[in-house]
Structures are given as C-alpha cells and as structure tokens.
Write a protein that holds these residues in place. Sequence first.
Motif, PDB file in Angstrom:
ATOM      1  N   ARG A 215       7.746  -9.351 -11.486  1.00 16.43           N
ATOM      2  CA  ARG A 215       7.084  -8.217 -12.244  1.00 16.43           C
ATOM      3  C   ARG A 215       6.154  -7.331 -11.366  1.00 16.43           C
ATOM      4  N   PRO A 216       5.532  -7.830 -10.231  1.00 10.24           N
ATOM      5  CA  PRO A 216       4.604  -6.943  -9.256  1.00 10.24           C
ATOM      6  C   PRO A 216       5.502  -6.097  -8.438  1.00 10.24           C
ATOM      7  N   THR A 219       6.992  -3.440 -10.446  1.00  8.24           N
ATOM      8  CA  THR A 219       5.979  -2.194 -10.780  1.00  8.24           C
ATOM      9  C   THR A 219       5.954  -1.414  -9.292  1.00  8.24           C
ATOM     10  N   ALA A 222       9.110   0.796  -8.856  1.00  4.78           N
ATOM     11  CA  ALA A 222       9.028   1.941  -9.987  1.00  4.78           C
ATOM     12  C   ALA A 222       7.985   3.228  -9.573  1.00  4.78           C
ATOM     13  N   VAL A 223       6.817   2.512  -9.276  1.00  9.49           N
ATOM     14  CA  VAL A 223       5.848   3.640  -8.677  1.00  9.49           C
ATOM     15  C   VAL A 223       6.266   4.308  -7.525  1.00  9.49           C
ATOM     16  N   VAL A 285      -1.023   4.056 -11.770  1.00  5.92           N
ATOM     17  CA  VAL A 285      -0.186   3.181 -12.699  1.00  5.92           C
ATOM     18  C   VAL A 285       0.122   1.770 -11.826  1.00  5.92           C
ATOM     19  N   ARG A 286       0.303   1.980 -10.464  1.00  2.00           N
ATOM     20  CA  ARG A 286       0.441   0.471  -9.766  1.00  2.00           C
ATOM     21  C   ARG A 286      -0.685  -0.266 -10.061  1.00  2.00           C
ATOM     22  N   TYR A 287      -1.884   0.148  -9.981  1.00  2.00           N
ATOM     23  CA  TYR A 287      -3.202  -0.746 -10.253  1.00  2.00           C
ATOM     24  C   TYR A 287      -3.418  -1.017 -11.814  1.00  2.00           C
ATOM     25  N   PHE A 289      -0.924  -1.223 -14.178  1.00  2.00           N
ATOM     26  CA  PHE A 289      -0.055  -2.189 -14.619  1.00  2.00           C
ATOM     27  C   PHE A 289       0.200  -3.593 -14.047  1.00  2.00           C
ATOM     28  N   ALA A 290      -0.069  -3.453 -12.993  1.00  2.00           N
ATOM     29  CA  ALA A 290       0.139  -4.563 -11.975  1.00  2.00           C
ATOM     30  C   ALA A 290      -1.165  -5.878 -12.011  1.00  2.00           C
ATOM     31  N   GLY A 294      -0.439  -7.750  -8.926  1.00  2.00           N
ATOM     32  CA  GLY A 294       0.079  -7.026  -8.184  1.00  2.00           C
ATOM     33  C   GLY A 294      -0.033  -7.434  -6.772  1.00  2.00           C
TER      34      GLY A 294
END
Length: 296
Positions: A215-216, A219, A222-223, A285-287, A289-290, A294
């Motif tokens: 998942r990290p 993310t 994607a970002v 978004v990176r921070y 959602f992760a 992350g």
Amino acid sequence: MSEANLRKRTATAWGFLTPALVLIGLSVLIPAAMALVMSFSQAGLDVSEPLRFVGLANIRRLLADPMFFRVTGTTFLYLLGVVPPIVVGALALAVLVNRQLPGIHWFRGALYTPVLVSIVVAAIAFRWIYAENGLINGWLTALLGSSFDPIGFLTSPLLALPSVMLVTLWKGLGYYMVIFLAGLQGISPDLYEAAALDGSEGLRKHLDITLPLLRPYITLVAVISAIAATKVFEEVYLMTQGGPADSTRTLVYYVYDQAFAELEISYACTIGLALFLIVLMLSLVRYLFAGDRGLT
C-alpha cells in the motif's frame, strides 16, 4: 563526543551541503520567488524596466480565462488516463518479474529499457509510428488493403490525447515497475507459504498479502506519476504542439505558450503559480493517505 569535535563535524557537513544549497537556490528557489513576485506584477520585455505592481489583476484574469479551465481539464484527463494504467501495469509487471527464472535479469532490463530512452527520441519515434504513412497505418493498409483510410492518430481531436498518453505509459512503466519490485522483494516468502497453507493461492494470495503490504508503494507510485502527468510537456510539444484544436494543450504547455509565444510573462507566472498549487495538493496526498505506513 567533545564540543570541538561536534563543531568540526557540523562544519564538515555544511561544507558538503553548501554547493548543493547554492545550486538549488540559484536554479530553483530564486527563480520561484521571482515568478511569485511577477504573478502580482506586470512584467515587460525590457528587463531594465521596473516591475509594475498590479495586485490580483493577473489572478482575476486567470479566473476569467476559459482556456485556463480547458487546459486544466485536459491536464486532469491526462492524469486520469495515465495514472491508473501505470499503477496497475507496473504492479503486474513487477509481480511477473519477481521470480527466480533463467534470464529473468535480462527480461527486467528489457522492460526497463524505455526509461533510458530520451523523451525527445521517444516522441519523434512515436510521431513517425502514428503518422498517416507511418508504421501502424502501414501495417493496417497491408492487412486491410488499399481501400483502408489511414487513421490520423495525431490529427484527430479524439485520438491525439490518448496517443500522447501511450508514450508516457510506454516510457514510465519500467521505472515504476522497479519501485514495486523493490517492495515485493521486501515481502518475506514465509508469508506466502503460510497463506498457501490457509488455501490462498494464485490471485488470492496477492489480494491477501501483496496489495496490503504494498500500500505505501502504491500510494507513492500513484502520487509521483500523477505529479509527472500534471507537468507533462515534452510529449505534447514534440508530437502535437497542443493541437489539434487545443485537444492536447496542457497546463505546462499553456505556460510555455503564454510566456514564449504570447510574451505574457506575468500571466504565464500566474498560471505557473496555479500549477504549483495543484502539484502541492497532489504531494499532500502522499502524506494524508500513506500516514505512518508511508515510505520514509
């Protein structure tokens, strides 16, 4: 550690950092600050003339500019057309090459090769492939006969944007595949063996183990791919120059067009400021959602 040694190590660290900080300041920070100032000013072509402060006039012009909203929509359409296939395709390729098979290193290298190709070379090559007398239309003509009407991949408003997207996908898949491959190789094989004992095999094991643990990485990919898609320029400039009928004109190309074609330097800086805010939101978004899961 004594205070003298600490000061010496600190001075040594700053000595190594100073050249990079000076370079970043001269090439990034100072130009960014100048662009911000020019967004609220009216800049002329004569650099000897002082800037004339105009307040929010450029921002009001931006909000009333239909072309700005059109190119913003095209940019987000580009993002939506590129990011999901990159995430899914790169992850699938990473799973495919995450095997201990004879010649797998050569296969990984072949998939990564497009990353090493210059974007200029790639765009020119694809422009020839897409041409009405190019490779694809030549194959279709040979297959369907002389009655076949060549497809205008770069001259049709409906096909031009997807055709340019394909170049970005071709060039970026290998890069993001390596990121996913690094994540896959950090997953212990024991987890898959334990899952197999519970009856999790094939696609199911990837849904139960691979996707949650990656998942990290998902993310991150994607970002950064969304940011890259938002800032796309070379492919558009070399293949379509924003056409046909502005169907491939993106935000960065609009900045270029206003600055170097229309010579509207201040307005181009204002569009650049809007682009910066969009990229900043994508970075957040990176921070968001992760979270703590992350990558660091």
